[in-house]
Write an enzyme that holds these catalytic residues in place. Sequence first.
Site, mmCIF file in Angstrom:
data_model
loop_
_atom_site.group_PDB
_atom_site.id
_atom_site.type_symbol
_atom_site.label_atom_id
_atom_site.label_comp_id
_atom_site.label_asym_id
_atom_site.label_seq_id
_atom_site.Cartn_x
_atom_site.Cartn_y
_atom_site.Cartn_z
ATOM 1 N N ASP A 20 43.799 30.467 56.595
ATOM 2 C CA ASP A 20 44.115 29.656 57.768
ATOM 3 C C ASP A 20 44.183 28.172 57.404
ATOM 4 O OD1 ASP A 20 44.335 29.287 60.774
ATOM 5 O OD2 ASP A 20 42.510 28.143 60.364
ATOM 6 N N GLU B 22 53.674 34.290 59.489
ATOM 7 C CA GLU B 22 52.832 35.424 59.087
ATOM 8 C C GLU B 22 53.576 36.296 58.069
ATOM 9 O OE1 GLU B 22 49.694 35.876 59.784
ATOM 10 O OE2 GLU B 22 49.291 34.906 61.695
ATOM 11 N N ASP C 236 47.714 34.207 56.103
ATOM 12 C CA ASP C 236 47.725 33.710 57.471
ATOM 13 C C ASP C 236 48.943 32.830 57.682
ATOM 14 O OD1 ASP C 236 46.797 33.589 60.077
ATOM 15 O OD2 ASP C 236 45.419 31.940 59.704
ATOM 16 N N ASP D 64 45.332 38.735 59.768
ATOM 17 C CA ASP D 64 44.926 38.809 61.172
ATOM 18 C C ASP D 64 46.136 39.050 62.079
ATOM 19 O OD1 ASP D 64 46.187 36.330 61.240
ATOM 20 O OD2 ASP D 64 44.357 35.198 61.610
#
Length: 143
Positions: A133, A47, A9, A69
């Site tokens: 995250d 990312e 992430d 994601d």
Amino acid sequence: MNQVEIFTDGACRGNPGIGGWGALIREADSENLIYGGELNTTNNIMELTAAIKALEFLKVSSNVVITTDSKYVIQGITEWIHNWKERSWKTASKKPVLNKELWKELDRLTNLHSVKWKWIKGHSGHRENEIADQLANKGIDEL
């Protein structure tokens, strides 16, 4: 061949702004957590950096599943990159590809392994994605 699961992430406070990246790397029975940050960056750069740093962490050629994601990363590395290379790193509209050097490095690293990409909805309660995250935010907080 070595089996590895990677969950990545990236995060940015402001875009551009202060950013961080994180990755959970699972090999056999161990989980490794890596993260970092940059002062002036973008979410997309973070990312990409998360995936690059996770692949750099691997010491041997492996069967890798990377879960992220980021549709930007998945579409870029599995779809768009082929045309970018054919067009000398230009987009369909003849503009230079953003983050070209990072895309080149991600491409080089994925070619050292057998990589499968998986997308997961962010902030949906998926344990490993939530950890990635948290690591990305830790990368920001520790700058």
